[in-house]
Design a protein around this motif. Structure first.
Motif, PDB file in Angstrom:
ATOM      1  N   MET A 245       0.825  -1.200   0.000  1.00  0.00           N
ATOM      2  CA  MET A 245       0.000   0.000   0.000  1.00  0.00           C
ATOM      3  C   MET A 245       0.866   1.260   0.000  1.00  0.00           C
ATOM      4  SD  MET A 245      -3.084  -1.230   2.551  1.00  0.00           S
ATOM      5  CE  MET A 245      -4.227   0.091   2.122  1.00  0.00           C
ATOM      6  N   LYS A 246       1.961   1.257   0.746  1.00  0.00           N
ATOM      7  CA  LYS A 246       2.837   2.424   0.794  1.00  0.00           C
ATOM      8  C   LYS A 246       3.516   2.686  -0.544  1.00  0.00           C
ATOM      9  CE  LYS A 246       3.984   2.638   5.724  1.00  0.00           C
ATOM     10  NZ  LYS A 246       5.071   2.518   6.751  1.00  0.00           N
ATOM     11  N   SER A 247       3.775   1.628  -1.304  1.00  0.00           N
ATOM     12  CA  SER A 247       4.475   1.774  -2.582  1.00  0.00           C
ATOM     13  C   SER A 247       3.525   1.982  -3.754  1.00  0.00           C
ATOM     14  CB  SER A 247       5.347   0.545  -2.844  1.00  0.00           C
ATOM     15  OG  SER A 247       4.537  -0.626  -2.976  1.00  0.00           O
ATOM     16  N   PRO A 249       1.004   4.107  -6.005  1.00  0.00           N
ATOM     17  CA  PRO A 249       0.517   5.461  -6.321  1.00  0.00           C
ATOM     18  C   PRO A 249      -0.993   5.587  -6.110  1.00  0.00           C
ATOM     19  CG  PRO A 249       2.005   4.658  -8.033  1.00  0.00           C
ATOM     20  CD  PRO A 249       1.725   3.502  -7.135  1.00  0.00           C
ATOM     21  N   PHE A 250      -1.719   4.488  -6.338  1.00  0.00           N
ATOM     22  CA  PHE A 250      -3.169   4.491  -6.155  1.00  0.00           C
ATOM     23  C   PHE A 250      -3.526   4.796  -4.714  1.00  0.00           C
ATOM     24  CE2 PHE A 250      -7.152   2.320  -5.148  1.00  0.00           C
ATOM     25  CZ  PHE A 250      -7.986   2.752  -6.171  1.00  0.00           C
ATOM     26  N   PHE A 251      -2.897   4.098  -3.766  1.00  0.00           N
ATOM     27  CA  PHE A 251      -3.217   4.310  -2.352  1.00  0.00           C
ATOM     28  C   PHE A 251      -2.632   5.605  -1.813  1.00  0.00           C
ATOM     29  CE2 PHE A 251      -4.175  -0.231  -2.592  1.00  0.00           C
ATOM     30  CZ  PHE A 251      -5.376  -0.256  -1.908  1.00  0.00           C
ATOM     31  N   ASN A 252      -1.576   6.084  -2.435  1.00  0.00           N
ATOM     32  CA  ASN A 252      -1.004   7.364  -1.996  1.00  0.00           C
ATOM     33  C   ASN A 252      -1.955   8.528  -2.231  1.00  0.00           C
ATOM     34  OD1 ASN A 252       1.395   6.306  -1.033  1.00  0.00           O
ATOM     35  ND2 ASN A 252       2.460   6.506  -2.990  1.00  0.00           N
ATOM     36  N   SER A 253      -2.945   8.328  -3.093  1.00  0.00           N
ATOM     37  CA  SER A 253      -3.929   9.378  -3.358  1.00  0.00           C
ATOM     38  C   SER A 253      -5.214   9.169  -2.564  1.00  0.00           C
ATOM     39  CB  SER A 253      -4.258   9.430  -4.854  1.00  0.00           C
ATOM     40  OG  SER A 253      -4.804   8.198  -5.293  1.00  0.00           O
ATOM     41  N   LEU A 254      -5.229   8.151  -1.697  1.00  0.00           N
ATOM     42  CA  LEU A 254      -6.409   7.849  -0.880  1.00  0.00           C
ATOM     43  C   LEU A 254      -6.124   8.082   0.602  1.00  0.00           C
ATOM     44  CD1 LEU A 254      -7.687   4.511  -2.517  1.00  0.00           C
ATOM     45  CD2 LEU A 254      -8.550   6.832  -2.885  1.00  0.00           C
ATOM     46  N   ASN A 255      -7.174   8.149   1.377  1.00  0.00           N
ATOM     47  CA  ASN A 255      -7.079   8.259   2.831  1.00  0.00           C
ATOM     48  C   ASN A 255      -7.095   6.848   3.406  1.00  0.00           C
ATOM     49  OD1 ASN A 255      -7.303   8.794   5.558  1.00  0.00           O
ATOM     50  ND2 ASN A 255      -9.346   9.719   5.425  1.00  0.00           N
ATOM     51  N   TRP A 256      -5.943   6.364   3.846  1.00  0.00           N
ATOM     52  CA  TRP A 256      -5.896   5.001   4.381  1.00  0.00           C
ATOM     53  C   TRP A 256      -4.995   4.947   5.616  1.00  0.00           C
ATOM     54  CZ3 TRP A 256      -1.509   1.756   4.590  1.00  0.00           C
ATOM     55  CH2 TRP A 256      -0.381   2.227   3.895  1.00  0.00           C
ATOM     56  N   SER A 257      -5.234   3.920   6.426  1.00  0.00           N
ATOM     57  CA  SER A 257      -4.453   3.716   7.645  1.00  0.00           C
ATOM     58  C   SER A 257      -4.376   2.224   7.928  1.00  0.00           C
ATOM     59  CB  SER A 257      -5.089   4.453   8.837  1.00  0.00           C
ATOM     60  OG  SER A 257      -6.396   3.940   9.078  1.00  0.00           O
TER      61      SER A 257
END
Length: 383
Positions: A245-247, A249-257
């Protein structure tokens, strides 16, 4: 009655045992892995631990870290055998019955002792994959059949495993289906209405059986607009899932934890997170009846869950009260289920109402307590 429990240190086991507090029994726990310090949450139980090592020799942790091969040789000489220590416990305590949780780690290692004391009643609670996938856990059919032949009383968390047990020489008394943790307490005050839910919650196991990475891949297949005003949370997250998830680009544009699998996450906080989640997604190729699934349903999160061996179809009506993942390795199928659930608020609303009532009816912890307490006198009525 004197009850000797045999189990690994596990949150669900502790919850089960606590159902017996104040019931008048003398309760002992043999920590079969000797992998825990004193457990405060079951401080009323006599805890048998510290039995494994003969000597806690100086610089043990340093040797383990820097010279693992030498440490392994030393431990072969230093560690006591599970069976011999369990037999000493049986001789000393003279329990009225033994209750074993999970077969691979807790049951098979003490089977030779149980066979010597054949008049000692044995209760076995199947957990997770220990019956459904025993071969993948390294057990041979002969060992499983020998253990089940010795089992006098069986508890399962699903109907599927009772059928498997019968096919593997279990002929004792079936005590019924109970959740592995002894029941669920639902904090109703943190259950949000369907329209106010903002989170997609994912169980993050990715190991021999858990396949959370396939869920992460499924999310990446969806249009990013689907996640407007939605946050994504992963609990019990493996390092591989977090790195993915950290690597991305898709998740880098989302709010996730995430909450790491290696760190303690209080159950009440998890329940609260479930209570604000739109979806709860659990994906594996093998499992029993997942306690997390039952908790999520009770908290109103719409379940999307894998169905190994037909286990979760025992509680989910596919397309009505949840969606079943038939191929846990197919990220496209999972993506389709996620999109279907997000786009149908009426499906989720109807499922939320039904699931909350279903869990309250069948898995309420307070209601199950009396049934669990009554199991033990029925097994050994004269004790």
């Amino acid at each position: 009655m004197k009850i000797l429990f045999v189990a690994i240190p596990n949150h669900h086991f502790f919850q089960w045992v606590n159902q017996l507090e104040g019931a008048g029994h003398e309760v002992h726990w043999f920590d079969v892995t000797d992998g825990s310090d004193f457990v405060e949450k079951i401080n009323w139980v006599h805890q048998i631990r510290g039995w494994k090592m003969r000597y806690d020799f100086p610089f043990r942790y340093l040797i383990k870290k820097r010279f693992p091969k030498i440490y392994s040789l030393l431990q072969k000489l230093n560690e006591r055998k599970v069976a011999s220590q369990f037999e000493k416990t049986v001789i000393q305590l003279q329990p009225d019955l033994v209750h074993c949780f999970e077969m691979n780690l807790s049951g098979i290692p003490i089977l030779e002792v149980l066979n010597k004391y054949h008049d000692l009643p044995l209760v076995y609670s199947s957990w997770g994959s220990d019956l459904f996938s025993y071969a993948k856990l390294g057990l041979k059919r002969e060992a499983v059949e020998s253990f089940l032949s010795r089992t006098n009383f069986l508890i399962t968390d699903c109907h599927r495993d009772f059928e498997i047990a019968k096919k593997h020489h279990f002929s004792g008394q079936y005590l019924g289906m109970f959740p592995g943790n002894g029941g669920i307490s639902i904090p109703e005050n943190v259950i949000k209405e369907c329209k106010n839910r903002t989170c997609i919650l994912i169980k993050g196991y990715d190991d021999q059986f858990g396949k959370a990475l396939k869920v992460i891949e499924a999310l990446e297949l969806l249009d990013i607009s689907v996640f407007k005003n939605i946050k994504i949370a992963v609990y019990s997250a493996e390092k591989s899932v977090v790195l993915k998830m950290k690597s991305s680009p898709f998740f880098n544009s989302l709010n996730w934890s995430y909450h790491s699998r290696d760190a303690f996450f209080e159950n009440q906080k998890l329940l609260a997170l479930m209570g604000e989640s739109i979806l709860h997604i659990g994906n594996s190729i093998s499992d029993g009846m997942p306690n997390a699934l039952l908790e999520a349903m009770g908290m109103g999160a719409f379940p999307i869950q894998s169905n190994p061996g037909g286990v979760t179809e025992e509680v989910i009506q596919n397309g009505v009260t949840g969606l079943l993942i038939e191929n846990p390795m197919d990220s496209k199928e999972i993506a389709q289920h996620i999109e279907t659930a997000l786009r149908s608020s009426s499906l989720r609303e109807n499922a939320q109402d039904y699931n909350i009532k279903f869990i309250e009816t069948h898995y309420n912890r307070q209601q199950l307590r009396s049934k669990i307490v009554d199991l033990y006198p029925a097994i050994a009525p004269n004790k």
